[in-house]
Each structure stands twice: as structure tokens, then as C-alpha cells.
Design a protein around this motif. Sequence first.
Motif, PDB file in Angstrom:
ATOM      1  N   UNK A   1       0.830  -1.210   0.000  1.00  0.00           N
ATOM      2  CA  UNK A   1       0.000   0.000   0.000  1.00  0.00           C
ATOM      3  C   UNK A   1       0.866   1.262   0.000  1.00  0.00           C
ATOM      4  N   UNK A   2       2.067   1.179   0.575  1.00  0.00           N
ATOM      5  CA  UNK A   2       2.967   2.333   0.536  1.00  0.00           C
ATOM      6  C   UNK A   2       3.448   2.602  -0.883  1.00  0.00           C
ATOM      7  N   UNK A   3       3.731   1.543  -1.612  1.00  0.00           N
ATOM      8  CA  UNK A   3       4.136   1.704  -3.013  1.00  0.00           C
ATOM      9  C   UNK A   3       3.021   2.374  -3.816  1.00  0.00           C
TER      10      UNK A   3
ATOM     11  N   UNK B   1      -7.293   4.232  10.476  1.00  0.00           N
ATOM     12  CA  UNK B   1      -8.411   4.061   9.551  1.00  0.00           C
ATOM     13  C   UNK B   1      -8.626   2.599   9.191  1.00  0.00           C
ATOM     14  N   UNK B   2      -7.547   1.872   8.975  1.00  0.00           N
ATOM     15  CA  UNK B   2      -7.661   0.490   8.491  1.00  0.00           C
ATOM     16  C   UNK B   2      -7.233  -0.549   9.541  1.00  0.00           C
ATOM     17  N   UNK B   3      -7.056  -0.090  10.796  1.00  0.00           N
ATOM     18  CA  UNK B   3      -6.747  -0.989  11.913  1.00  0.00           C
ATOM     19  C   UNK B   3      -5.506  -1.846  11.638  1.00  0.00           C
ATOM     20  N   UNK B   4      -4.460  -1.184  11.242  1.00  0.00           N
ATOM     21  CA  UNK B   4      -3.193  -1.866  11.009  1.00  0.00           C
ATOM     22  C   UNK B   4      -2.424  -1.992  12.319  1.00  0.00           C
ATOM     23  N   UNK B   5      -1.401  -2.821  12.301  1.00  0.00           N
ATOM     24  CA  UNK B   5      -0.591  -3.024  13.499  1.00  0.00           C
ATOM     25  C   UNK B   5       0.450  -1.907  13.615  1.00  0.00           C
ATOM     26  N   UNK B   6       1.013  -1.701  14.817  1.00  0.00           N
ATOM     27  CA  UNK B   6       2.071  -0.693  14.966  1.00  0.00           C
ATOM     28  C   UNK B   6       3.279  -0.954  14.066  1.00  0.00           C
ATOM     29  N   UNK B   7       3.616  -2.235  13.858  1.00  0.00           N
ATOM     30  CA  UNK B   7       4.735  -2.542  12.967  1.00  0.00           C
ATOM     31  C   UNK B   7       4.428  -2.143  11.534  1.00  0.00           C
ATOM     32  N   UNK B   8       3.184  -2.361  11.099  1.00  0.00           N
ATOM     33  CA  UNK B   8       2.799  -1.946   9.742  1.00  0.00           C
ATOM     34  C   UNK B   8       2.860  -0.425   9.621  1.00  0.00           C
ATOM     35  N   UNK B   9       2.417   0.266  10.672  1.00  0.00           N
ATOM     36  CA  UNK B   9       2.531   1.733  10.657  1.00  0.00           C
ATOM     37  C   UNK B   9       3.990   2.153  10.540  1.00  0.00           C
ATOM     38  N   UNK B  10       4.869   1.475  11.284  1.00  0.00           N
ATOM     39  CA  UNK B  10       6.287   1.803  11.220  1.00  0.00           C
ATOM     40  C   UNK B  10       6.864   1.597   9.832  1.00  0.00           C
ATOM     41  N   UNK B  11       6.447   0.515   9.170  1.00  0.00           N
ATOM     42  CA  UNK B  11       6.941   0.265   7.823  1.00  0.00           C
ATOM     43  C   UNK B  11       6.432   1.331   6.851  1.00  0.00           C
ATOM     44  N   UNK B  12       5.165   1.688   6.954  1.00  0.00           N
ATOM     45  CA  UNK B  12       4.603   2.732   6.079  1.00  0.00           C
ATOM     46  C   UNK B  12       5.342   4.051   6.295  1.00  0.00           C
ATOM     47  N   UNK B  13       5.537   4.403   7.568  1.00  0.00           N
ATOM     48  CA  UNK B  13       6.231   5.655   7.885  1.00  0.00           C
ATOM     49  C   UNK B  13       7.674   5.631   7.387  1.00  0.00           C
ATOM     50  N   UNK B  14       8.367   4.517   7.628  1.00  0.00           N
ATOM     51  CA  UNK B  14       9.762   4.432   7.213  1.00  0.00           C
ATOM     52  C   UNK B  14       9.934   4.559   5.712  1.00  0.00           C
ATOM     53  N   UNK B  15       9.111   3.841   4.955  1.00  0.00           N
ATOM     54  CA  UNK B  15       9.235   3.881   3.494  1.00  0.00           C
ATOM     55  C   UNK B  15       8.839   5.235   2.913  1.00  0.00           C
ATOM     56  N   UNK B  16       7.918   5.936   3.573  1.00  0.00           N
ATOM     57  CA  UNK B  16       7.392   7.181   2.994  1.00  0.00           C
ATOM     58  C   UNK B  16       8.073   8.439   3.520  1.00  0.00           C
TER      59      UNK B  16
END
Length: 721
Positions: free
Chosen positions: A159-161, A329-344
Motif C-alpha cells: 500500500x505504501x508503493x 483508519x484500516x486498523x493496522x498493526x504498529x509494525x505496519x505503521x512503522x513500515x509505512x512511515x519508514x518507506x514514505x
Amino acid sequence: MIYLLSDLDFSLPLSNPVVVFSLVLFIILFAPILFNKIKVPHIIGLILAGMIVGPYGLNLLLRDSSIVLFGTVGLLYIMFTAGLEIDLEEFRKNRITSLVFGLFTFLLPIGLGSVAVYYVLNFSWPTAILVASMFATHTLLAYPIASKYGINRIRSVTLTIGGTIITDILALLVLAAVIGTTRGDIDATFWVQLAISTLVFGAIIFFVFPLIARWFFKKFEDAVSQYIFVLAMVFLGAFLAELAGLEHIIGAFLAGLALNRFIPHSSALMNRIEFVGNAFFIPFFLISVGMLIDFSVLFKGLGALKVAAVMTVLGVLTKYLAALLTQKTFRLSPLERGMIYGLSTARVGATLAIVLVGYNIIIGETPTGEPIRLLNEDVLNGTIIMILITCTISSFVVERTAQQLALQEENVPRDEGDSNERILISLAYPDTVTELIDFGMMLKPRHSNVPVYALNIISDESDNGKTKTIAKKMMDKAVHHAAATEQTILPLTRFDVNVSNGIIYTLKEQNITDLIIGLHRSANQHNFLGATADSILRHTSETIFIYKSVQPFNTLKRLVVVVTIKAELEPGFAHWFSKLTTIAKEAGLPIDFFATPETIKELQDQQAAQKAEVKISCHAFSNWDDFLIFSREVKKDDLLVIVSSRKDHVSYQPSLEKLPYYLSNYFGSNSFIMLYPQQVERGIKMDDVQFVDGSLAETISDSVAQVSKAGRLWKRLFRKV
């Protein structure tokens, strides 16, 4: 020696191309090693190395046209591999999430950034909006880190891509609008032309590129030619994007998306693409980014320092808020949030494009005749500092989060049956080795330790001297081809009375679960499978795939699977379904099943139980006397799979005897697989086993119609026999 050295120019910056190239290669070799010792990600190590040897450091290298060229190739390479490695099915499922994240990661930075830059830095509104658009963009700089840990296809990365493309397109549209407004040449015609050119560009990428790729991969099998073709398509896509008024990174990403299904993740071509990119082009890009950084601007006045501070704080904060909103919004995990933040978080490509374009636009002159730029030197220098800091944060966050996500993926419970799987590929003809090895590797789940064997039988009936030579060449070719995909083949050569005996006893000795054999060369309607395959089917119970390859696997469009009646009652039903979905996932193909309503229900249950992440469609089909309707349904680029049955088993039917005639006369131009499911025991026939309950004996065949699940049927069989 001294005389020869006196002819060489060692003045700084270095200009001798041999010395320059050697220095860059040594930086690529040693910088990651040295910085990894102090726990600094290799990406940051290469950027810092570029800063040290660049014009603002030791001045060893000049950021000339060659550095810019290879750096641009590296940036396009990152975007291309992101599109190439993306899981299309996962991307399709998360397209709404990607869209929402793309809007979050664009609107928050440009909204908060515009207000802050206008009031804190006292810039005009056009300049403030343009500066804020640089906050909105981001570059997938840390994507190679996620790829290194094998998590590049998980939801948060996918989703980050998708969000990256959305926010970069919107930011570049803001750039076009601000520049057009500043120059006074933007009107309705501009937007109409941009919309039309974008649509034409999209049509070429997603409709013309696949046609060209399918034709090329069918015609040319040379490894070098295929790699050069892929690279040419990437740069053609980037060029077409620029013609359409978009940024070249958008074209590279979409070219990767268009070529995605033609380059399977486990293929030798994918391995070559990743190797060249990670070894050369991407490091060159990182070094070129480092050469832009000039820390001395921080000591030339408070202007650049203030701009850098505002840009960096806003750039980091707004991307974190976008990731946080997406998580909530989509009830993601903290690790998923970290990956989204890191990549973006990292900014490089589109950010540099925006600041350089804005810096080169002159909007007036001072009383002394000096040019007034849309974006001044303070913004240019502040942008470079922001790039360094955000790239550093991105690399550290993605490195840490990727490690945790990779461990999490490893701890996910796997199907216990996978640990018992063993795949055997029987090789008979040198010209079919590559196709069979590729097919065998696709049966193996990604990141799985399932062993794959390659077998050649030297029979007493053959000329042993000549056969040994051919067998050795085939095995060498199989091992070499597998090694090109970073996979391992275990070669087996066996001497036996005949080929079928050798295969049968190898199945027993190695506890093989899946056997792959090629259709013999002289197959016709009277002798279709051949004596070897017939003997194997009679004396084995393993899952057997008989494969005829007409075209490369990566040029296929879909799997058309025709399933025999009552196939759901066979004990190997779940296993072959798992194997077909594995093939479809690896090749990026949808599956169209044709079966009875009862079988379709079981297929859908298996899809839910196995969480098969492939696109599956089911169609009712029960009258096998009308099998020739598939001569119209199956297209040239489809792979036909027929789930058949051995004689005297529950899903066997007399209509299956007509398959040799149909396949020989109507499907000669199609690749196809004859699939024979696993059975419980070898030698057990349905008519040989009866229930004894004190009254009327019933055969298993009579009881099958009343049983809905295969497991229940066989439990009852063993309980009563």
C-alpha cells in the motif's frame, strides 16, 4: 615507473575515467561493510561516502554528467523493481487503502506545510505551496532493505508503493500548476492536454507493453537479450512519461507493473535484475545523492538553517501523521505503521526535481540586477539537508521494522504438510530441461525449504555410453539453471532395468509427494501418455503432473482448470489445489475452474481455508462428452490443466479415456498439464474393498455419493475394513 606516473593526472577532482570508476567501485564495496560495523544501514553508508568524496567533502569526485546519468538509472531502477516485485493480487485487494494513504500523505504535508511556510518563513503563497509539495513527495529509498528481508510483498509495503505513485503524481501536478500560474501560461487547454497525454501514456504502458513483452519472451530465450530488453522497456516507459508531462519515475514504476507477470519472482531473469541493480545502479544513485550534500551552508547564516529546520520537522512530522491516520483508519498493526512511515519518509527523486525546477525559474530582479528565483538558495540548501535527514530516518526505521516483521513472518504457523513435501522432476530430453525445472520451482512455495530433486534414469535398454554423456549434460544444465534463480536442485542419476521402474523406486526411496514428467515426444491419440507414464500411474499414489510446454511460462495469461467429477472426494484434493494456487501466485495468473457445483463448493472452501491469494473464478461444467467446448474457451496464451484420475478410483469416469484424442487433435498449440491426484494407498481398488456391517455389503463406490468430504470417506473406509 616514475616516468609513467608523471603522465597521469591526479589533480582534484579526479578526471581519469579509470581512476574515477575504480574509486566508485571500491566505495560500493567497502562503504556498506565499514558503516555496518557501527550499525549504520548500508544505504546511509553509501550516501555519507558520497558526501565525503564529493565536491563539498574531499573533492575527490565531481558530480558530472556520468555520475548524474548512473544516479538517474539507479533511481529509475528502484522504482522499476518496486513495480516489478509488487504482489498484483495484494495490490488489487489494497487499492482503496493505497488510494486513501496516498491522499493522506499528500494532503497533510501540503496543507500543514503551506500554512507553516507562509507564516513561519514569510514566503509568498505560490512559493509556500511549491515548498510544501516537496514535503508531500517521497522516494522508496529504503525499499531495497524491505526486499532484503523478504517482506517486500506484505500489505504495508504494497500500500505504501501505491500511495507513493499517487502522492508523487499529485505533487508534480502542483509543480506544473504553480509554474504555469507564475509564468501566466496555464489555462484549460493545458489541463486537457495533460489529461489526454496521460491517458495515451497509460494505454501504451498497460496494453502495448504487455503485447511487446509476450512476443519477445516467446521468440528470445537468451539471458542477455532478455535483460537488455527489460532495461530498454524501463527507459522507454520513463521517456514516455516525460513526453506525457509526468515525471520519469512514474514511467519506470508503471513499466515494472506492466512487466510484473512476465518476470516471475523465482525466475533467473528476476535474479539478474536484482543482482545488477543492488550491485551497481542503486549504489551509484545513493553515492550521487551524497555528493549533493553541503553541510557548510549551515554556517553561512541563519536563513538556510531556519529553512532546513522547518522543512525537516514538517517533512518528518506530516509523514508520521499520514502513517498514523492510515493505521487508525484500516486498523493496522504498529509494525505496519512503522513500515509505512519508514518507506514514505525519505525524499530524493521528485523532491530534487521540484526544487531544481523552482530554483531555475526567474520571477524578477533586484535593484542591483540579481535574479529573484521562485525558490531561493536557502530553500535549495534546506532541501538538501532535509534529504539527508529524512533518508537517514527512513533507513533506520525500515531496517528495524523489517527485522521485526521478518521475524513475525517466520513465526506464522505453516501448514505441517509442507514439511513432508518433496518434489521430483524426471528429465528425459535435453531440450525440455529448462521448462521442467522452471515448472518444478513454481510448485515450491516461496521461502520454503521443500527439497526439489532432478532425476535421470539410465536404463539397461539404452546405449549406456552415449546415455551417460547426455544425462550428465542434462543434470549440469538443470543445476546451472536452478542456481541462476538462487534455488538448489538435488541431482539424482539412477541405473535401472527401465525408466518407469527407476522412477517408481526413486519415489519410494526419497518419499516424494509430487512428480513432474514431460509428455513424451511421439505422443498421439493412440499412444498419448506412453508406456512409462502408464506404468507410473498404475504403480504409484503420489500427485503426478504430466507437462507439455509450448511456450514459456511467463508468457501465459491464465490457468484454465477442468476438474473431473467427484474430484473433491479424492484424498489429494486439498494438495493439488494448493499446488495450483502456488503456481498461479508465482506466475501472477488468474485461475478459471470448470467443475460440478459440488466440486466448486469444495474449491471455494479450500480457497478460504488456505487463504489463497490468487484471483479465482468458478464455472459449472459436468458433461464431459462436451469437452470440445474448451477448444473455444482455451485461448492461445492459456495453460490448460486437466485434473484427471487413475482408473478404478472414486473420481474416474469413462469419458477421461477420450482425452488423448481431444488433446492430440484440438489442443496441439496449447501448453497443458495432466494432473493425477494423490491416492491413499497404491494397489487399492474401489471394487476390491467392501463394507461389512452384518447386512447387505456395499462397495465404497456406492457409498461415495452419500459422503460430502473426502476425509470422512476414508476414515470410514479404514474404520470398517
